[in-house]
Design an enzyme around this catalytic site. Structure first.
Site, PDB file in Angstrom:
ATOM      1  N   GLN A 234      -4.175  -5.305   7.423  1.00 26.10           N
ATOM      2  CA  GLN A 234      -5.130  -6.299   6.911  1.00 26.10           C
ATOM      3  C   GLN A 234      -4.954  -7.658   7.595  1.00 26.10           C
ATOM      4  O   GLN A 234      -5.567  -8.639   7.169  1.00 26.10           O
ATOM      5  CB  GLN A 234      -4.967  -6.459   5.390  1.00 26.10           C
ATOM      6  CG  GLN A 234      -5.107  -5.170   4.591  1.00 26.10           C
ATOM      7  CD  GLN A 234      -6.541  -4.647   4.512  1.00 26.10           C
ATOM      8  OE1 GLN A 234      -7.493  -5.332   4.910  1.00 26.10           O
ATOM      9  NE2 GLN A 234      -6.708  -3.440   4.011  1.00 26.10           N
TER      10      GLN A 234
ATOM     11  N   HIS B 188       0.857  -1.182   0.000  1.00 28.01           N
ATOM     12  CA  HIS B 188       0.000   0.000   0.000  1.00 28.01           C
ATOM     13  C   HIS B 188       0.900   1.242   0.000  1.00 28.01           C
ATOM     14  O   HIS B 188       2.029   1.193   0.495  1.00 28.01           O
ATOM     15  CB  HIS B 188      -0.835  -0.057   1.280  1.00 28.01           C
ATOM     16  CG  HIS B 188      -1.898   0.991   1.397  1.00 28.01           C
ATOM     17  ND1 HIS B 188      -1.625   2.285   1.760  1.00 28.01           N
ATOM     18  CD2 HIS B 188      -3.244   0.919   1.235  1.00 28.01           C
ATOM     19  CE1 HIS B 188      -2.756   2.964   1.803  1.00 28.01           C
ATOM     20  NE2 HIS B 188      -3.749   2.171   1.490  1.00 28.01           N
TER      21      HIS B 188
ATOM     22  N   ASP C  52       3.359  -4.110   8.218  1.00 29.92           N
ATOM     23  CA  ASP C  52       2.080  -3.416   8.035  1.00 29.92           C
ATOM     24  C   ASP C  52       0.995  -4.463   8.284  1.00 29.92           C
ATOM     25  O   ASP C  52       0.766  -5.343   7.456  1.00 29.92           O
ATOM     26  CB  ASP C  52       2.012  -2.862   6.608  1.00 29.92           C
ATOM     27  CG  ASP C  52       0.623  -2.380   6.233  1.00 29.92           C
ATOM     28  OD1 ASP C  52      -0.290  -2.420   7.083  1.00 29.92           O
ATOM     29  OD2 ASP C  52       0.438  -1.975   5.066  1.00 29.92           O
TER      30      ASP C  52
ATOM     31  N   CYS D  79      -4.794   2.136  -3.729  1.00 28.03           N
ATOM     32  CA  CYS D  79      -3.557   2.750  -3.194  1.00 28.03           C
ATOM     33  C   CYS D  79      -2.322   1.878  -3.385  1.00 28.03           C
ATOM     34  O   CYS D  79      -1.242   2.233  -2.929  1.00 28.03           O
ATOM     35  CB  CYS D  79      -3.692   3.129  -1.720  1.00 28.03           C
ATOM     36  SG  CYS D  79      -4.953   4.355  -1.434  1.00 28.03           S
TER      37      CYS D  79
END
Lengths: 405, 149
Positions: free
Chosen positions: A197, A117, A194, A358
């Site tokens: 999700q 992203h 990250d 994104c």
């Protein structure tokens, strides 16, 4: 016992909008009543600032706000003092890149993937441009999965930081973070995850992964907007320079510009934080834990498998991640621009996202700039999938243009 | 309306599909006497370039290219057909009527010809950007040409 019909009753949006099929959970999630109550009671019963007041209500908020660190520590198996509250995962990743950047020198390498992203690319891109660092990409398969072997090949002495999504946001590729961290640490590189999700959908254990930093957003896990969680190993957080300077994060300062900052995690929380948001995020984390992250994961995995099998049977649909076992279903209607197809689905009360999500260099892996992303959560049902697939079967240029007449 | 065919939703739908699949004036030129506007920052998705040659108060040519949805592509394609060869003053009147239609205000359908196909776009607020992207580009270029004059 996982009872989806009972769970749906917890979500006022689902009760009030019975026709809506909300498959845009990768963008943001619906909120259960307990989260809404936690936020509103701050406004109706106990408004105050935190860490500044000497009265009872302020003390209550200190307890609730700082107490939320314990809830998140339990969620990801960390120490409460390793949990800092920031604005979203983007803020967390920017903070990490900013802090680590101080240590990096010209020619050092940051290792990423092309499936990331923007929030896990642009902070590193800026750093690379400012400090003459090099960005390299770990090779993935056509559905953005990293294999341990490909990671081993990508790793070398110059790599100082590896930053990857544990679950990618378009294709739902689950990356082998634990194995990656073990290899990266042999080279002394930082491992940043990250988890936007992943944490909402599965049990994530930072000790087991042995990652150095990790970030996620509350709003993608049934919590309020404007709250991100920044996790860092304690000794690393203590070394990290904060992006924002201001109130609460300093211990003392004098007119000659000398300053002493507070220790982590408060050091990363300059200014009045999103107090009600943090309290609401804590309610969301408790709600997810009460259902059980393993139960959520298992339910979503089965529902996704049912969904993708039905989508595979449609001749008018091209799928981009049929072999991935988890996460969103990324697809296009053949010959129909993604946004047009999303418009057709919207006319059938179906919420999805279209575009590049994104992830603007993902096209180098999947060969298209535009997809429709249907992303599930544990309150979605087989009946919704059935209705979705019926509408998807009718995606055509004629129908997509037809919504305007 | 002068042309009753343009009241038939089936025909209007066909027109949009046709302009999307076979857009008109869909090739950019290297000719440096053309003005050029790249429209890509308004949304995540559409990315089109519109070129025009405006001389002595006349829009002599308009061209475009890029990646965009049906509404963006077809509305820009129809715009090029409609404004090519027009005097700037006429073009401004047509553009004003088009934006009037998109904003659900009063407008003269006769001057818009095929572009009345977008008369219902105002009902889908998120697509207004699509239906106006090419029209905004030509408006910018007309403004620039008037500054230069």
């Amino acid at each position: 016992m996982f009872d989806v019909e009972k769970i749906r009753q917890d979500f006022p949006m689902l009760v009030k909008q019975p026709e809506l099929i909300y498959f845009d959970n990768g963008a943001t999630t619906l909120k259960p009543q307990c989260v809404i109550d936690a936020v509103t009671s701050f406004y109706t019963e106990h408004t105050s600032n935190v860490h500044r007041g000497d009265y009872a209500i302020a003390a209550t908020n200190d307890r609730l706000y700082d107490g939320t660190r314990k809830i998140f520590a339990k969620l990801i198996n960390s120490d409460p003092l390793e949990i800092a509250f920031v604005h979203n995962v983007t803020a967390a990743l920017n903070q990490i890149a900013y802090g680590i950047g101080e240590e990096l020198r010209e020619g050092d390498v940051i290792l990423l993937t092309k499936a990331e992203h923007a929030s896990n690319l642009l902070p590193w891109f800026r750093l690379a441009r400012e400090k003459n660092l090099k960005i390299e990409y770990i090779e993935t398969d056509s559905q953005a999965n990293i294999s341990v072997e490909s990671f081993r090949k990508a790793m070398h002495e110059k790599v100082k930081a590896v930053s990857i999504a544990q679950v990618t946001n378009v294709l739902g590729s689950i990356q082998p973070v634990k194995e990656i961290a073990a290899i990266a640490h042999q080279y002394g590189a930082y491992v940043i995850v990250d988890a936007a999700q992943s944490v909402p959908h599965m049990k994530v254990d930072v000790k087991e992964l042995d990652c150095d930093f990790l970030g996620f957003s509350a709003h993608k896990m049934c919590g309020p907007d404007g709250v991100g969680i920044l996790y860092g190993k304690k000794e690393l957080l203590e070394k990290l320079s904060p992006i924002f300077m201001g109130g609460d994060m300093n211990a003392r300062f004098s007119s000659d510009t000398n300053m002493i900052l507070k220790n982590a995690p408060i050091r990363f929380e300059a200014g009045t934080p999103n107090i009600e948001g943090v309290i609401g995020a804590g309610a969301a984390a408790e709600y997810l834990m009460s259902i059980g992250l393993d139960n959520i994961h298992e339910y979503e995995r089965k529902l996704r498998a049912y969904f993708i099998e039905k989508m595979k049977k449609l001749d008018n649909i091209e799928l981009y991640n049929p072999d991935n076992i988890y996460g969103p279903v990324a697809f296009n209607g053949k010959g129909v621009f993604a946004q047009d197809a999303a418009g057709w689905l919207a006319s059938k009360d179906i919420a999805v996202r279209s575009g590049n999500h994104c992830a603007k260099i993902l096209h180098e892996i999947i060969g298209t700039d535009q997809t429709i992303r249907a992303s599930l959560y544990f309150y979605n049902t087989k009946e919704e999938v059935d209705r979705f697939v019926e509408a998807a079967a009718d995606i055509s240029l004629e129908n997509a243009v037809g919504i305007f007449f | 309306m002068a042309n009753s065919l343009l009241n038939d939703p089936e025909i209007l739908r066909e027109l949009i599909m046709d302009h999307y699949q076979y857009p008109h004036n869909h090739k950019l030129t290297e000719d440096e006497s053309y003005a050029s506007v790249h429209m890509a920052s308004d949304s995540c998705i559409d990315d089109i370039t519109v070129q025009s040659k405006i001389r002595d108060g006349v829009i002599e040519d308009i061209r475009f290219d890029g990646v965009a949805c049906t509404i963006s592509t077809a509305s820009t394609s129809m715009m090029t057909d409609l404004l090519k060869g027009k005097k700037v003053e006429e073009a401004k009147d047509i553009i004003g009527n088009y934006f009037g239609m998109i904003d659900a205000k009063e407008y003269d359908p006769d001057v818009l010809e095929e572009a009345v196909a977008f008369k219902n776009v105002y009902r889908q607020a998120n697509r207004i950007k699509c239906a106006t992207i090419g029209w905004k580009a030509i408006s910018q270029m007309i403004e620039e040409s008037e500054k230069d004059a």
